[in-house]
Motif scaffolding. Structure first.
Motif, PDB file in Angstrom:
ATOM      1  N   ALA A  24       0.898  -1.327   0.061  1.00 53.06           N
ATOM      2  CA  ALA A  24      -0.097   0.149   0.054  1.00 53.06           C
ATOM      3  C   ALA A  24       1.025   1.380   0.089  1.00 53.06           C
ATOM      4  O   ALA A  24       1.890   1.437   0.613  1.00 53.06           O
ATOM      5  N   SER A  25       0.331   2.323  -0.374  1.00 49.40           N
ATOM      6  CA  SER A  25       0.908   3.681  -0.526  1.00 49.40           C
ATOM      7  C   SER A  25       0.564   4.428   0.661  1.00 49.40           C
ATOM      8  O   SER A  25      -0.252   4.222   1.433  1.00 49.40           O
ATOM      9  N   ALA A  26       1.339   5.468   1.156  1.00 46.16           N
ATOM     10  CA  ALA A  26       1.088   6.268   2.110  1.00 46.16           C
ATOM     11  C   ALA A  26      -0.444   6.778   2.085  1.00 46.16           C
ATOM     12  O   ALA A  26      -1.140   6.981   2.840  1.00 46.16           O
ATOM     13  N   GLN A  27      -0.689   7.271   0.733  1.00 44.68           N
ATOM     14  CA  GLN A  27      -1.926   7.830   0.515  1.00 44.68           C
ATOM     15  C   GLN A  27      -3.169   6.743   0.807  1.00 44.68           C
ATOM     16  O   GLN A  27      -4.194   7.180   1.271  1.00 44.68           O
ATOM     17  N   ASP A  28      -2.833   5.588   0.333  1.00 38.17           N
ATOM     18  CA  ASP A  28      -3.919   4.395   0.624  1.00 38.17           C
ATOM     19  C   ASP A  28      -3.978   4.199   1.968  1.00 38.17           C
ATOM     20  O   ASP A  28      -5.177   4.276   2.570  1.00 38.17           O
ATOM     21  N   LEU A  29      -2.907   4.391   2.840  1.00 30.64           N
ATOM     22  CA  LEU A  29      -3.136   4.013   4.212  1.00 30.64           C
ATOM     23  C   LEU A  29      -3.582   5.302   5.006  1.00 30.64           C
ATOM     24  O   LEU A  29      -4.297   5.193   5.827  1.00 30.64           O
ATOM     25  N   ALA A  30      -3.552   6.697   4.373  1.00 27.43           N
ATOM     26  CA  ALA A  30      -3.962   7.580   5.286  1.00 27.43           C
ATOM     27  C   ALA A  30      -5.653   7.676   5.037  1.00 27.43           C
ATOM     28  O   ALA A  30      -6.132   8.086   5.930  1.00 27.43           O
ATOM     29  N   ARG A  31      -5.911   7.302   3.718  1.00 29.40           N
ATOM     30  CA  ARG A  31      -7.488   6.991   3.422  1.00 29.40           C
ATOM     31  C   ARG A  31      -7.988   6.153   4.715  1.00 29.40           C
ATOM     32  O   ARG A  31      -9.029   6.405   4.997  1.00 29.40           O
ATOM     33  N   GLN A  32      -7.375   5.108   4.747  1.00 29.21           N
ATOM     34  CA  GLN A  32      -7.868   4.003   5.555  1.00 29.21           C
ATOM     35  C   GLN A  32      -7.855   4.174   7.102  1.00 29.21           C
ATOM     36  O   GLN A  32      -8.797   3.921   7.753  1.00 29.21           O
ATOM     37  N   THR A  33      -6.941   5.178   7.467  1.00 28.80           N
ATOM     38  CA  THR A  33      -6.844   5.187   8.926  1.00 28.80           C
ATOM     39  C   THR A  33      -7.377   6.646   9.395  1.00 28.80           C
ATOM     40  O   THR A  33      -7.433   6.851  10.484  1.00 28.80           O
ATOM     41  N   GLY A  34      -7.461   7.614   8.203  1.00 29.64           N
ATOM     42  CA  GLY A  34      -7.819   8.813   8.701  1.00 29.64           C
ATOM     43  C   GLY A  34      -6.921   9.787   9.052  1.00 29.64           C
ATOM     44  O   GLY A  34      -7.061  10.869   9.447  1.00 29.64           O
ATOM     45  N   LEU A  35      -5.815   9.273   8.983  1.00 25.03           N
ATOM     46  CA  LEU A  35      -4.485  10.285   9.428  1.00 25.03           C
ATOM     47  C   LEU A  35      -4.100  11.029   8.014  1.00 25.03           C
ATOM     48  O   LEU A  35      -4.505  10.893   7.009  1.00 25.03           O
ATOM     49  N   GLU A  36      -3.499  12.200   8.255  1.00 21.01           N
ATOM     50  CA  GLU A  36      -2.837  12.962   7.359  1.00 21.01           C
ATOM     51  C   GLU A  36      -1.746  12.236   6.489  1.00 21.01           C
ATOM     52  O   GLU A  36      -1.114  11.502   6.981  1.00 21.01           O
ATOM     53  N   LYS A  37      -1.744  12.531   5.150  1.00 19.02           N
ATOM     54  CA  LYS A  37      -0.725  11.774   4.492  1.00 19.02           C
ATOM     55  C   LYS A  37       0.597  12.076   4.884  1.00 19.02           C
ATOM     56  O   LYS A  37       1.533  11.125   4.744  1.00 19.02           O
ATOM     57  N   ALA A  38       0.878  13.289   5.215  1.00 16.93           N
ATOM     58  CA  ALA A  38       2.371  13.783   5.771  1.00 16.93           C
ATOM     59  C   ALA A  38       2.682  12.862   6.888  1.00 16.93           C
ATOM     60  O   ALA A  38       3.773  12.223   7.043  1.00 16.93           O
ATOM     61  N   GLU A  39       1.682  12.795   7.956  1.00 21.24           N
ATOM     62  CA  GLU A  39       1.873  11.816   9.227  1.00 21.24           C
ATOM     63  C   GLU A  39       2.006  10.406   8.890  1.00 21.24           C
ATOM     64  O   GLU A  39       3.060   9.746   9.215  1.00 21.24           O
ATOM     65  N   THR A  40       1.179  10.007   8.056  1.00 23.06           N
ATOM     66  CA  THR A  40       1.273   8.728   7.312  1.00 23.06           C
ATOM     67  C   THR A  40       2.753   8.200   6.894  1.00 23.06           C
ATOM     68  O   THR A  40       3.428   7.245   7.036  1.00 23.06           O
ATOM     69  N   THR A  41       3.131   9.076   5.987  1.00 25.60           N
ATOM     70  CA  THR A  41       4.422   9.173   5.428  1.00 25.60           C
ATOM     71  C   THR A  41       5.653   9.061   6.409  1.00 25.60           C
ATOM     72  O   THR A  41       6.266   8.231   6.461  1.00 25.60           O
ATOM     73  N   ARG A  42       5.318   9.766   7.560  1.00 19.64           N
ATOM     74  CA  ARG A  42       6.364   9.959   8.595  1.00 19.64           C
ATOM     75  C   ARG A  42       6.354   8.684   9.408  1.00 19.64           C
ATOM     76  O   ARG A  42       7.332   8.092   9.504  1.00 19.64           O
ATOM     77  N   ILE A  43       5.438   7.983   9.775  1.00 15.39           N
ATOM     78  CA  ILE A  43       5.212   7.062  10.340  1.00 15.39           C
ATOM     79  C   ILE A  43       5.726   5.616   9.730  1.00 15.39           C
ATOM     80  O   ILE A  43       6.389   4.780  10.146  1.00 15.39           O
ATOM     81  N   LEU A  44       5.376   5.729   8.293  1.00 10.82           N
ATOM     82  CA  LEU A  44       6.015   4.461   7.403  1.00 10.82           C
ATOM     83  C   LEU A  44       7.565   4.516   7.297  1.00 10.82           C
ATOM     84  O   LEU A  44       8.570   3.537   7.563  1.00 10.82           O
ATOM     85  N   LEU A  45       8.142   5.707   7.313  1.00  9.48           N
ATOM     86  CA  LEU A  45       9.480   5.902   7.327  1.00  9.48           C
ATOM     87  C   LEU A  45      10.223   5.592   8.458  1.00  9.48           C
ATOM     88  O   LEU A  45      11.049   4.643   8.673  1.00  9.48           O
ATOM     89  N   ASP A  46       9.712   5.887   9.531  1.00  7.61           N
ATOM     90  CA  ASP A  46       9.998   5.139  11.009  1.00  7.61           C
ATOM     91  C   ASP A  46       9.865   3.839  11.149  1.00  7.61           C
ATOM     92  O   ASP A  46      11.020   3.420  11.583  1.00  7.61           O
ATOM     93  N   LEU A  47       8.695   3.253  10.710  1.00 10.04           N
ATOM     94  CA  LEU A  47       8.824   1.854  10.780  1.00 10.04           C
ATOM     95  C   LEU A  47       9.688   1.292   9.946  1.00 10.04           C
ATOM     96  O   LEU A  47      10.014   0.049  10.358  1.00 10.04           O
ATOM     97  N   ALA A  48      10.059   1.795   8.737  1.00 13.68           N
ATOM     98  CA  ALA A  48      10.829   1.360   8.061  1.00 13.68           C
ATOM     99  C   ALA A  48      12.508   1.176   8.784  1.00 13.68           C
ATOM    100  O   ALA A  48      13.174   0.240   8.642  1.00 13.68           O
ATOM    101  N   THR A  49      12.714   2.273   9.209  1.00 15.86           N
ATOM    102  CA  THR A  49      13.931   2.364  10.028  1.00 15.86           C
ATOM    103  C   THR A  49      14.213   1.582  11.241  1.00 15.86           C
ATOM    104  O   THR A  49      15.242   0.803  11.421  1.00 15.86           O
TER     105      THR A  49
END
Length: 342
Positions: A24-49
């Protein structure tokens, strides 16, 4: 669930949303969770780290979203790293932290006992005031891991009945063996009777006596709490907390003596005042367990299907065998058919 492993609520939301998708992309997950795309991206990058997610290596996928600004570049898609690999280090870390906490707890407890101002201070602690008494009561009930022994007599003073019911339910949910001896007049009143029926259905064992010498709760046979006469504390609720000692052993023996002489209550369908008789009937909860056992289902699987702990299933099975006078589950099945339990 994942917050216990160190993930925050937003991180857990993103992680579990990705769990249901191959990628899934950050945009997909942002829509599903109701979070902002920027926050979702930040979380994904942190989880990847942290090694919990990885950028999917699909054809046409690019770098992480933070770098997706060129024309024609597709948003990065993420996938979960296998949880069995990624979450194992977090689990080990939490277990180690718990072990360190338990070690510190043991050391502090022993240090407190050895440095108490008076020798009795390591055995008996006096607690005064509504808040302090209620706090210690909940500590004893919520800290129990194996067993709670309770005398119920008189009206609640420091701990309202509804608050005690919450701690009681928590202990039963954990599979703690919960035995109660109550003075017979304690069950007067419809609300109390209803709450007792519900607790018995959840696994609490209750017996009645005409009277009791005191009110108390014993947790894991390591600590006990006994209320004091308010006249001795200036009219404020007070209690003593008894730690491991000859006095605690005496309180446990007192409980076991009263328990052995008390009248069991089994019939929670027709009313909590149904006393032991020759034709005692199992409770609805016990019959649910019995039906699964006679179908050949194991205790563990029965516990899972009924949403109970395995200890609660074992306790209900033991009660059924006591009611039937059976020495084996085969005898229990024969008695159940003969008595028309099912």
């Amino acid at each position: 669930m994942l917050q216990a492993l160190g993930l925050g609520p937003a991180e857990e939301a993103v992680y579990t949303a990705l769990l249901a998708r191959p990628t899934a992309s950050a945009q997909d997950l942002a829509r599903q969770t109701g979070l902002e795309k920027a926050e979702t991206t930040r979380i994904l990058l942190d989880l990847a780290t942290r090694g919990l997610v990885a950028v999917a290596t699909e054809a046409g996928s690019g770098a992480p979203d933070s770098a997706d600004c060129g024309a024609g570049r597709q948003p990065a898609r993420y996938r979960l790293t296998p949880p069995s690999v990624a979450l194992a280090p977090l689990l080990v870390e939490q277990r180690n932290a718990l072990h360190r906490a338990e070690t510190a707890f043991s050391m502090l407890t022993e240090q407190y006992r050895s440095t108490a101002a008076h020798p009795a201070g390591s055995v008996v602690e006096v607690v005064v005031g509504v808040e302090q008494v209620a706090h210690r009561f909940h500590q004893l009930q919520r800290g129990a891991q194996r067993e709670l022994l309770v005398f119920l007599v008189g009206a609640p003073i420091a701990v309202p009945r509804e608050e005690a019911d919450v701690s009681e339910s928590s202990a039963l949910d954990r599979g703690v063996d919960f035995r109660v001896v109550a003075a017979k007049d304690y069950l007067d009143g419809h609300e109390v009777a209803r709450d007792v029926r519900e607790a018995m259905m959840a696994g609490l064992e209750l017996r009645l006596v005409d009277s009791l010498p005191l009110k108390m709760v014993v947790s894991d046979r390591e600590r006990a709490m006994v209320p004091l006469d308010m006249a001795d504390s200036g009219g404020e609720p007070s209690a003593i907390v008894v730690h491991r000692s000859g006095l605690l052993t005496a309180l446990v023996h007192l409980f076991e003596k009263e328990w052995a002489q008390a009248r069991p209550l089994y019939n929670t369908t027709t009313g909590v005042r149904a006393e032991a008789t020759a034709d005692q009937q199992p409770t609805e909860g016990e019959l649910e367990v019995l039906a699964l056992l006679l179908a050949g289902i194991s205790d563990r699987r029965a516990a899972s299907q009924l949403g109970l702990s395995i200890r609660t299933v074992e306790r209900r099975t033991r009660r059924l065998m006591d009611l039937a006078g059976a020495d084996s589950r085969l005898q229990l099945g024969w008695h159940a058919a003969r008595a028309g339990w099912l």
